[in-house]
Design an enzyme around this catalytic site. Structure first.
Site, mmCIF file in Angstrom:
data_model
loop_
_atom_site.group_PDB
_atom_site.id
_atom_site.type_symbol
_atom_site.label_atom_id
_atom_site.label_comp_id
_atom_site.label_asym_id
_atom_site.label_seq_id
_atom_site.Cartn_x
_atom_site.Cartn_y
_atom_site.Cartn_z
ATOM 1 N N TYR A 119 0.880 -1.579 -0.062
ATOM 2 C CA TYR A 119 -0.055 -0.294 -0.279
ATOM 3 C C TYR A 119 0.877 1.244 -0.277
ATOM 4 C CZ TYR A 119 -3.940 3.290 1.955
ATOM 5 O OH TYR A 119 -4.463 4.112 1.658
ATOM 6 N N LYS B 136 -1.692 -1.747 -3.613
ATOM 7 C CA LYS B 136 -2.607 -0.732 -3.399
ATOM 8 C C LYS B 136 -1.804 0.884 -4.122
ATOM 9 C CE LYS B 136 -5.735 2.207 -0.622
ATOM 10 N NZ LYS B 136 -7.234 1.981 0.788
#
Length: 193
Positions: A34, A62
């Site tokens: 992330y 992400k």
């Protein structure tokens, strides 16, 4: 497991690589990286992401850098089966159109149907529908960040009668009046309230 870039210490790219590699060696579950430099202050470079993508348990990212140039580099450098997800709603459609696989969305908390339709249209190459939905949702996407997250999403769900209270934990606070009015306006605009 979704694992965020460490914050506060501002690690080097080598530090980021070693950090995530150490996690993969300690935990036997798939990992999605992330990258959210707006919150962590440290941006994971595409080359670092590509190095990490070679580790067996690192299956995706992400990517919330907000930069299509960087997202393109990540897609270009990583293996074809590496999952690149937009971490910003406003880049979700363009990310899919350049090779991403979807989004981890804030707007979907209040409007999951429309965000799902947007992603489905983009993934299926229906550019007319994807573009239409992107612009239908664009102002709402921005409004989800008019006040520190998750307050707008929680207040939106409260306004829709989906949750009993929009309470957030400190250091987060409930939305101020100006932000709340903006949220109400945009939710009415798309027919959510």
């Amino acid at each position: 497991m979704l694992s965020v870039v460490p914050y506060y210490n501002k690690p080097s790219q080598e530090g980021l690589y070693r950090h995530f590699k150490t996690i993969t060696e300690a935990v036997d579950i798939p990992m999605v990286l992330y990258n959210v430099p707006g919150r962590t202050v440290t941006n994971m470079a595409p080359a670092t992401t590509a190095r990490l993508a070679e580790l067996p348990s690192v299956i995706g990212i992400k990517e919330a850098c907000g930069c299509l140039n960087q997202i393109s580099e990540v897609i270009r450098l990583c293996p074809k089966d590496f999952i690149v997800l937009s971490g910003d709603d406003f880049t979700s459609m363009p990310t899919v159109l350049i090779g991403g696989k979807g989004v981890i969305s804030v707007t979907s908390n209040v409007y999951p149907k429309a965000m799902s339709e947007l992603m489905e249209a983009a993934l299926n190459g229906d550019l007319v529908k994807a573009n239409e939905l992107h612009y239908k949702l664009f102002a709402l996407m921005g409004t989800m960040f008019c006040y520190p997250n998750p307050a707008p999403a929680k207040k939106g769900l409260h306004l829709m009668g989906k949750i009993a209270t929009p309470e957030v934990r400190l250091p987060m606070t409930e939305m101020d009046e100006a932000s709340l009015n903006k949220l109400i306006t945009e939710m009415k605009e798309v027919g959510l309230i």
